[in-house]
Design an enzyme around this catalytic site. Structure first.
Site, short mmCIF file in Angstrom:
data_model
loop_
_atom_site.label_atom_id
_atom_site.label_comp_id
_atom_site.label_asym_id
_atom_site.label_seq_id
_atom_site.Cartn_x
_atom_site.Cartn_y
_atom_site.Cartn_z
N SER A 150 -97.09 -41.79 -74.38
CA SER A 150 -96.51 -41.89 -73.12
C SER A 150 -96.79 -40.51 -72.30
CB SER A 150 -95.06 -42.44 -73.08
OG SER A 150 -94.57 -42.77 -71.79
N ASP A 338 -97.85 -53.67 -73.47
CA ASP A 338 -97.34 -52.72 -72.77
C ASP A 338 -97.68 -52.75 -71.37
OD1 ASP A 338 -96.57 -50.12 -71.67
OD2 ASP A 338 -97.51 -48.87 -73.03
N HIS A 371 -94.15 -51.06 -74.09
CA HIS A 371 -94.30 -49.73 -74.23
C HIS A 371 -93.56 -48.95 -75.30
CE1 HIS A 371 -95.48 -45.72 -72.61
NE2 HIS A 371 -94.09 -45.61 -72.58
#
Lengths: 398, 398
Positions: A150, A338, A371
């Site tokens: 991320s 995601d 995610h």
């Protein structure tokens, strides 16, 4: 079990930030796991995302449930094996877990106030420069790898552009070359919830003895929705009522408990404010927990660092040109469910790297968790990372 | 141009609600367009979604920009042609545009207070029962069609189950058989933002002379993100800075304006609280506008009606069994970029109707606008609806 020990280093020289501002002096909190080899070729830097810290792996002695945030990935025998690699976790500037941030004393304050909202805006690139200074102090010139998921993946990308000669491999998981308008929009709503909380006091709530918990709760609830996939939310919570079973059992008590199987027709409470569905209970719990430990100004700073990251920006939006400076090998990993940092965003990076004849491996993992998958231990995902670090270990004789 | 005239009818008999509560007496605000034919076969009821009203089509005399919310769909020569059909728009109970709701005096209040948070929880089914009573008063037994988008589509579905003998056709656009956990989650965050606003006062803010505008703004911003597709947000706003052009022009002023084309490298403000990106400016504007006119208790009530709708619930989750009572013809329309009420949800309804040998038409429109598409005038979408109503006009001799 790996036992971790937090450390800290003080930096006296001012850090020049991308904004033009400076941080006059600062502390960086970090942890290390494993042993740096004699040739200093086996160092791996792990970069954290929004609400994590330098505590990547292991536990704190005598503290139950103190596992690091990526303990399933980093440790003895783990995909990033601390028996072969010297792994460093560092808390970023502006965060709230030990490195200098909004809760620390502002050296420019005449009466010793904390920074609060006056902490300067920091960027991914600023963090990377600070991380490089930490490595200097640790006597490490070259990283075997820099790795993150991320926002952590953005830092890994920035490393390959700012210090290409100091990185052998970059591992970029569930990341993106920049935020989309929708990503920014979610960040902005979360920030507005915090900033408009009457307890925020323009970011100087510390001196009022309050915390903008309402805003932090809303921010975290929004975040949680975007971390999970629609499918995993349906699988985990669906439309289940919070105490459907209890109520159905109650209803059936007078009938010899015959209604025990009647969960699906348990009655609604018909309330707009009470918890009705399990998903509501889960989100409220996550919001409450977060508001108890996370700093509101840190939330603003870190989401802004996400918004601002955009290496292609100085190249008219051309990511291939932006990544031309990168010279290391890359592993990119994305997760098909995601929707926050969708696989298409990772593929943009892969394509731009291939345009520059970089050595790129790419895995798109069909995990259901959205995610959040980057923090979970999907065996295919971990297998890919393990194989990549095994090859790296051979390369650097770790 | 169609000129609309709002009307209202008073109902003295108490309305029994699904929750077990009653509304003792109430007003329903409505509008009609076109003329009811002698055989009374050409009536079409339009049901509204979260923030709309009985003002479906036309303009109010002498009021600029007073177009009804579905004016592109309903009117003379429009897909739902008011030269052939007698169209009725009705404001739902609990709303804030004329029908009895939280801002009206609570007849059970000794000192004449408004309902506020004491307005009873209403469901899609409750609304449909009230709409049926309105039709009774208008002397209409059978609807040529009931039509709605999103939450309005849920009301259309409920009509076919509660009053199957009173509906010839149902047009269900961008809807779903129930909310997913993610849908409920977004509603819940919005509600929490409102309820935890200190100006909410447990829902009795009216007597404090305040409005929980902070919460309403956050709720609306969240809503807006979910109404749009990621793609359309990127196309409309992307990563554009709010005043990038101005700042680039400023920067270039000393160089003969040469920087006019340098928009893409305009500098960031480096602020966590100021507007930086266009998308932020857009969301803040939408939030402000909404907080100025929408009632906070209505927001809670209507999102809860969305959460509760689930006709399959009494049938162990079996939608085919739940829809067995429906006997009319159906048109379903969904939009491929709608991630709030995705096409897969419409297909669930289509399948359940086909399981019951219903006459179903289904169109999946490849429009880029996300959930918002149901309010826009995509020609393929409008073409499908137009054709459907032309066939209906022939059937009922409208």
């Amino acid at each position: 079990m790996l036992v971790a020990t937090p450390q800290s280093l003080h930096f006296d020289a001012p850090l020049a930030l991308q904004s033009g501002a400076f941080i006059r002096q600062y502390e960086l909190a970090f942890e290390t796991y494993g042993t740096l080899n004699a040739a200093k070729t086996n160092a791996v830097l792990i970069c954290h995302a929004l609400n994590a810290s330098h505590h990547v792996a292991g536990v704190y002695a005598g503290q139950a449930r103190s596992e690091g945030w990526w303990d399933n990935m980093v440790g003895p025998g783990k995909p990033v094996d601390t028996e072969r690699f010297f792994v460093i976790g560092v808390n970023n500037l502006g965060s709230c877990f030990g490195s200098t941030g909004p809760m620390h004393t502002n050296p420019d304050s005449a009466d010793g106030q904390v920074y609060g909202a006056d902490f300067p805006v920091v960027t991914v690139e600023d963090w990377v420069h600070a991380q490089a200074l930490l490595l200097d102090r640790l006597g490490i010139h070259t990283l075997a790898a820099v790795m993150g998921g991320s926002l952590g993946g953005m830092q890994a990308i920035a490393w390959t552009l700012l210090y290409p000669e100091r990185v052998r491999r970059a591992v970029v998981v569930a990341s993106a070359p920049n935020l989309t308008a929708e990503n920014i929009a979610f960040n902005e709503v979360a920030r507005r919830a915090i900033v408009t909380d009457p307890d925020f006091h323009g970011g100087h709530f510390y001196r009022h003895g309050v915390v903008p918990k309402r805003g932090l709760r809303i921010a975290r609830m929004i975040g949680h929705i975007t971390y999970l996939s629609d499918d995993v939310m349906n699988a985990k919570f669906g439309r289940q009522l919070r105490d459907a079973v209890v109520r159905a059992a109650d209803a059936g008590a007078g009938q010899g408990g015959a209604a025990a199987g009647a969960e699906s027709v348990a009655s609604y409470r018909y309330s707009t404010q009470d918890v009705e569905f399990q998903i509501e209970s889960y989100l409220r719990y996550q919001g409450d927990k977060f508001a108890d430990y996370f700093d509101a100004n840190t939330y603003l700073l870190i989401t802004r660092a996400l918004d601002y990251f955009d290496p292609a920006r100085s190249f008219g939006g051309n990511l291939s040109q932006a990544l031309a400076r990168a010279s290391c090998k890359f592993l990119l990993v994305s997760f098909v469910t995601d929707w926050r940092f969708a696989p298409a965003r990772s593929r943009e990076i892969v394509k731009a790297l291939l345009d520059n004849q970089c050595d790129v491996s790419y895995a798109e993992i069909d995990a259901p968790h959205g995610h959040d998958a980057f923090l979970l231990d999907d065996p295919r995902y971990h297998g890919v990372v393990r194989a990549y670090f095994e090859a790296l270990a051979a390369e650097v004789q770790a």
